[in-house]
Design an enzyme around this catalytic site. Structure first.
Site, PDB file in Angstrom:
ATOM      1  N   GLY A  12       0.827  -1.204   0.000  1.00  0.00           N
ATOM      2  CA  GLY A  12       0.000   0.000   0.000  1.00  0.00           C
ATOM      3  C   GLY A  12       0.857   1.249   0.000  1.00  0.00           C
ATOM      4  O   GLY A  12       0.482   2.284   0.554  1.00  0.00           O
ATOM      5  N   SER A  14       1.586   3.389  -2.192  1.00  0.00           N
ATOM      6  CA  SER A  14       1.269   4.515  -3.065  1.00  0.00           C
ATOM      7  C   SER A  14       0.231   5.453  -2.464  1.00  0.00           C
ATOM      8  O   SER A  14      -0.082   6.487  -3.042  1.00  0.00           O
ATOM      9  CB  SER A  14       0.779   4.006  -4.424  1.00  0.00           C
ATOM     10  OG  SER A  14      -0.387   3.217  -4.272  1.00  0.00           O
ATOM     11  N   ASP A  63      -1.819  -8.127  -5.943  1.00  0.00           N
ATOM     12  CA  ASP A  63      -2.915  -8.137  -4.983  1.00  0.00           C
ATOM     13  C   ASP A  63      -2.502  -8.958  -3.774  1.00  0.00           C
ATOM     14  O   ASP A  63      -2.356 -10.186  -3.872  1.00  0.00           O
ATOM     15  CB  ASP A  63      -4.170  -8.724  -5.640  1.00  0.00           C
ATOM     16  CG  ASP A  63      -5.382  -8.728  -4.716  1.00  0.00           C
ATOM     17  OD1 ASP A  63      -5.251  -8.308  -3.547  1.00  0.00           O
ATOM     18  OD2 ASP A  63      -6.465  -9.162  -5.169  1.00  0.00           O
ATOM     19  N   VAL A  64      -2.327  -8.313  -2.616  1.00  0.00           N
ATOM     20  CA  VAL A  64      -1.865  -9.036  -1.425  1.00  0.00           C
ATOM     21  C   VAL A  64      -2.882 -10.078  -0.964  1.00  0.00           C
ATOM     22  O   VAL A  64      -2.524 -11.018  -0.243  1.00  0.00           O
ATOM     23  CB  VAL A  64      -1.541  -8.070  -0.258  1.00  0.00           C
ATOM     24  CG1 VAL A  64      -0.410  -7.133  -0.634  1.00  0.00           C
ATOM     25  CG2 VAL A  64      -2.774  -7.315   0.207  1.00  0.00           C
ATOM     26  N   ASN A  89       1.153  -2.168   5.132  1.00  0.00           N
ATOM     27  CA  ASN A  89       0.306  -0.982   5.193  1.00  0.00           C
ATOM     28  C   ASN A  89      -0.952  -1.123   4.332  1.00  0.00           C
ATOM     29  O   ASN A  89      -1.863  -0.309   4.433  1.00  0.00           O
ATOM     30  CB  ASN A  89       1.120   0.249   4.761  1.00  0.00           C
ATOM     31  CG  ASN A  89       0.284   1.513   4.712  1.00  0.00           C
ATOM     32  OD1 ASN A  89      -0.221   1.973   5.726  1.00  0.00           O
ATOM     33  ND2 ASN A  89       0.126   2.068   3.520  1.00  0.00           N
ATOM     34  N   TYR A 154     -13.369  -3.767   9.369  1.00  0.00           N
ATOM     35  CA  TYR A 154     -12.045  -3.134   9.388  1.00  0.00           C
ATOM     36  C   TYR A 154     -11.391  -3.290  10.767  1.00  0.00           C
ATOM     37  O   TYR A 154     -10.207  -3.640  10.874  1.00  0.00           O
ATOM     38  CB  TYR A 154     -12.208  -1.657   9.029  1.00  0.00           C
ATOM     39  CG  TYR A 154     -10.931  -0.879   8.880  1.00  0.00           C
ATOM     40  CD1 TYR A 154     -10.096  -1.072   7.780  1.00  0.00           C
ATOM     41  CD2 TYR A 154     -10.568   0.078   9.817  1.00  0.00           C
ATOM     42  CE1 TYR A 154      -8.932  -0.334   7.626  1.00  0.00           C
ATOM     43  CE2 TYR A 154      -9.407   0.822   9.679  1.00  0.00           C
ATOM     44  CZ  TYR A 154      -8.594   0.607   8.587  1.00  0.00           C
ATOM     45  OH  TYR A 154      -7.441   1.346   8.439  1.00  0.00           O
ATOM     46  N   ALA A 156     -12.019  -5.576  12.990  1.00  0.00           N
ATOM     47  CA  ALA A 156     -11.680  -6.985  13.190  1.00  0.00           C
ATOM     48  C   ALA A 156     -10.385  -7.342  12.477  1.00  0.00           C
ATOM     49  O   ALA A 156      -9.505  -8.011  13.037  1.00  0.00           O
ATOM     50  CB  ALA A 156     -12.821  -7.871  12.677  1.00  0.00           C
ATOM     51  N   ILE A 187      -5.712  10.664  10.511  1.00  0.00           N
ATOM     52  CA  ILE A 187      -4.521  11.158   9.822  1.00  0.00           C
ATOM     53  C   ILE A 187      -4.961  11.903   8.556  1.00  0.00           C
ATOM     54  O   ILE A 187      -5.740  11.379   7.760  1.00  0.00           O
ATOM     55  CB  ILE A 187      -3.570  10.001   9.449  1.00  0.00           C
ATOM     56  CG1 ILE A 187      -3.205   9.172  10.689  1.00  0.00           C
ATOM     57  CG2 ILE A 187      -2.317  10.543   8.753  1.00  0.00           C
ATOM     58  CD1 ILE A 187      -2.487   9.929  11.795  1.00  0.00           C
TER      59      ILE A 187
END
Length: 243
Positions: A12, A14, A63-64, A89, A154, A156, A187
């Site tokens: 992640g 980018s 794609d992770v 990330n 998210y 979880a 953030i």
């Protein structure tokens, strides 16, 4: 240990926070592999910034959540040398109250954050252990600590990273490898700015402002340094006092 010969993979990389982490690690002397899910051009933009600033970087896309694709990509990267710093990330939001959440929404968010953590980190552990030095940092969220309405999927996924990281730290610590989590609050960036207007931020954040991606990156950079070698198995909040 000298970081000049080390390579760091930032998934992640980018996005707003990911890009800041990439730039920080490059400034600290690491060669940074900037990962994107599909938008290679955006990752290349971060690489270009790093190169202009005198650092070393390259872009990669996969794609992770796809274990086979991730393993193939990592094998190709490892042919160019070891990867001794990993920053997990990558993550996606797909918010809805659980009462109205689809199975697809639940699974996709967990696939990226949690299964992605396994797919990226697991193949790199033994090569890292053989060199007896490594840094693994995963980016979680204050939502994983406090909960957040509409984000059960998210929260979880991110909370699962806390338990996995604490367990992995116990497994790898004797090999000079640290495994930690940073849990940002609000953030500033494209995602948060739309969801949290300034007046809302002042109400929910004791510091009365959003954090910056660079502040998160500074914490990650420190955890990846030699100075942080004895910090292991920790979840460190960076949230202006929210939790």
């Amino acid at each position: 240990m000298d970081t000049s010969s080390k390579r760091a993979l930032v998934t992640g990389g980018s996005g707003d926070i990911g890009g800041a982490i990439c730039r920080r690690l490059a400034a600290d002397g690491l060669h940074v592999i900037v990962h994107a899910n599909g938008n290679l051009a955006r990752a290349q933009g971060v690489v270009d910034d790093i190169v202009v600033a005198g650092g070393g970087a390259q872009a990669v896309a996969f794609d992770v959540a796809d274990g086979e694709a991730t393993r193939a990509a990592l094998e190709a990267l490892l042919e160019g040398g070891p990867i001794q710093v990993v920053v997990n990330n990558a993550g996606v939001h797909d918010d809805a109250p659980m009462a109205g959440m689809s199975g697809a929404q639940w699974r996709r968010v967990i696939d990226v954050s949690l299964h992605g953590f396994f797919h990226v980190t697991q193949p790199l552990l033994l090569p890292m252990a053989r060199r007896r030095w490594g840094r693994i940092v995963s980016v979680s969220s204050v939502a994983a600590v406090t909960g957040n309405r509409g984000q059960s999927n998210y929260a979880a996924a991110k909370a699962a990273l806390h338990g996995a990281s604490k367990s992995l730290a116990r497994e790898m610590a004797s090999r000079g490898i640290s495994v930690n989590v940073v849990a940002p609050g609000v953030i500033a960036g494209s995602m948060a700015d739309a969801a949290f207007p300034a007046e809302v931020v002042k109400q929910i954040v004791p510091a009365a402002r959003a954090g910056t991606p660079e502040e998160v990156a500074a914490l990650v950079g420190f955890l990846c340094s030699d100075d942080a070698a004895y910090i292991n198995g920790q979840v460190i909040g960076i949230n202006g006092g929210m939790a």
